[in-house]
Scaffold this motif. Sequence first.
Motif, mmCIF file in Angstrom:
data_model
loop_
_atom_site.group_PDB
_atom_site.id
_atom_site.type_symbol
_atom_site.label_atom_id
_atom_site.label_comp_id
_atom_site.label_asym_id
_atom_site.label_seq_id
_atom_site.Cartn_x
_atom_site.Cartn_y
_atom_site.Cartn_z
ATOM 1 N N VAL A 109 -2.096 4.840 -9.318
ATOM 2 C CA VAL A 109 -1.323 4.248 -8.224
ATOM 3 C C VAL A 109 -0.734 2.920 -8.681
ATOM 4 O O VAL A 109 0.420 2.596 -8.377
ATOM 5 C CB VAL A 109 -2.207 4.076 -6.967
ATOM 6 C CG1 VAL A 109 -1.480 3.288 -5.904
ATOM 7 C CG2 VAL A 109 -2.631 5.431 -6.422
ATOM 8 N N LYS A 110 -1.521 2.166 -9.443
ATOM 9 C CA LYS A 110 -1.056 0.869 -9.937
ATOM 10 C C LYS A 110 0.162 1.036 -10.847
ATOM 11 O O LYS A 110 1.146 0.300 -10.716
ATOM 12 C CB LYS A 110 -2.189 0.173 -10.689
ATOM 13 C CG LYS A 110 -1.825 -1.184 -11.217
ATOM 14 C CD LYS A 110 -3.000 -1.805 -11.950
ATOM 15 C CE LYS A 110 -2.604 -3.130 -12.560
ATOM 16 N NZ LYS A 110 -3.701 -3.719 -13.324
ATOM 17 N N ASP A 111 0.117 2.000 -11.759
ATOM 18 C CA ASP A 111 1.244 2.243 -12.663
ATOM 19 C C ASP A 111 2.486 2.689 -11.898
ATOM 20 O O ASP A 111 3.602 2.251 -12.181
ATOM 21 C CB ASP A 111 0.884 3.293 -13.713
ATOM 22 C CG ASP A 111 -0.149 2.795 -14.716
ATOM 23 O OD1 ASP A 111 -0.282 1.566 -14.865
ATOM 24 O OD2 ASP A 111 -0.833 3.642 -15.325
ATOM 25 N N VAL A 112 2.290 3.559 -10.919
ATOM 26 C CA VAL A 112 3.426 4.034 -10.112
ATOM 27 C C VAL A 112 4.026 2.873 -9.328
ATOM 28 O O VAL A 112 5.245 2.763 -9.200
ATOM 29 C CB VAL A 112 2.991 5.186 -9.178
ATOM 30 C CG1 VAL A 112 4.107 5.558 -8.222
ATOM 31 C CG2 VAL A 112 2.570 6.395 -9.991
ATOM 32 N N ALA A 113 3.171 1.986 -8.814
ATOM 33 C CA ALA A 113 3.663 0.823 -8.073
ATOM 34 C C ALA A 113 4.530 -0.052 -8.969
ATOM 35 O O ALA A 113 5.591 -0.535 -8.545
ATOM 36 C CB ALA A 113 2.494 0.018 -7.509
ATOM 37 N N GLN A 114 4.124 -0.231 -10.227
ATOM 38 C CA GLN A 114 4.923 -1.019 -11.161
ATOM 39 C C GLN A 114 6.258 -0.339 -11.443
ATOM 40 O O GLN A 114 7.298 -0.982 -11.477
ATOM 41 C CB GLN A 114 4.166 -1.227 -12.469
ATOM 42 C CG GLN A 114 3.023 -2.206 -12.345
ATOM 43 C CD GLN A 114 2.235 -2.345 -13.636
ATOM 44 O OE1 GLN A 114 2.288 -1.480 -14.506
ATOM 45 N NE2 GLN A 114 1.488 -3.431 -13.746
ATOM 46 N N ILE A 115 6.235 0.969 -11.629
ATOM 47 C CA ILE A 115 7.468 1.713 -11.911
ATOM 48 C C ILE A 115 8.430 1.629 -10.729
ATOM 49 O O ILE A 115 9.630 1.431 -10.899
ATOM 50 C CB ILE A 115 7.149 3.184 -12.246
ATOM 51 C CG1 ILE A 115 6.446 3.261 -13.601
ATOM 52 C CG2 ILE A 115 8.409 4.043 -12.250
ATOM 53 C CD1 ILE A 115 5.869 4.620 -13.926
ATOM 54 N N CYS A 116 7.886 1.785 -9.512
ATOM 55 C CA CYS A 116 8.720 1.792 -8.305
ATOM 56 C C CYS A 116 9.064 0.394 -7.824
ATOM 57 O O CYS A 116 9.905 0.231 -6.939
ATOM 58 C CB CYS A 116 8.019 2.558 -7.187
ATOM 59 S SG CYS A 116 7.824 4.309 -7.552
ATOM 60 N N GLY A 117 8.388 -0.612 -8.359
ATOM 61 C CA GLY A 117 8.672 -1.986 -7.956
ATOM 62 C C GLY A 117 8.158 -2.313 -6.563
ATOM 63 O O GLY A 117 8.828 -3.002 -5.792
ATOM 64 N N CYS A 118 6.987 -1.795 -6.216
ATOM 65 C CA CYS A 118 6.402 -2.075 -4.901
ATOM 66 C C CYS A 118 4.895 -2.280 -5.068
ATOM 67 O O CYS A 118 4.374 -2.209 -6.173
ATOM 68 C CB CYS A 118 6.708 -0.942 -3.924
ATOM 69 S SG CYS A 118 6.101 0.661 -4.456
#
Length: 148
Positions: A109-118
């Motif tokens: 979830v942390k990596d996806v948040a970084q990718i999505c910018g949220c």
Amino acid sequence: MRGKTPKERKSYILRMGGGTLVEVTREVYLEWYQSRRRERYQQERKQKYGVCSLEELEEKGTAIVSVTDSLEETAIREMCVEKLREVMDGLPEDDAYLLYLLFFEELSVKDVAQICGCSRKTVENRRRRILQELNEKMREMGITGGCF
């Protein structure tokens, strides 16, 4: 980035396929090595737990079938998978991309948040909302829990 960060250098060089050396920026260098570490981690995890993606199963021609499944159960599961694909095709592009990153690329979830910018919380809330929508659409199609 977790772990030790390399010391500052005057130049950063990567070795490419044919042994060619290419000078790159620090950001490219760090990202390249981080992606290699991530690939190694995924390979080790795959070997240890036998985990693989749906795409790999399809490429190998392997169906998601348990040895104890009857022919009827296998047919029902295949129909459920097909219906799930139909429902996922109807998702907005950003929702489908989020599910792809979380479940097929197996990113945190942390990596996806970084990718999505949220924030992480935003990703968790979106994941919960999208999965609820998928569940409702599957129920509308007459498919309830226990299919997979």
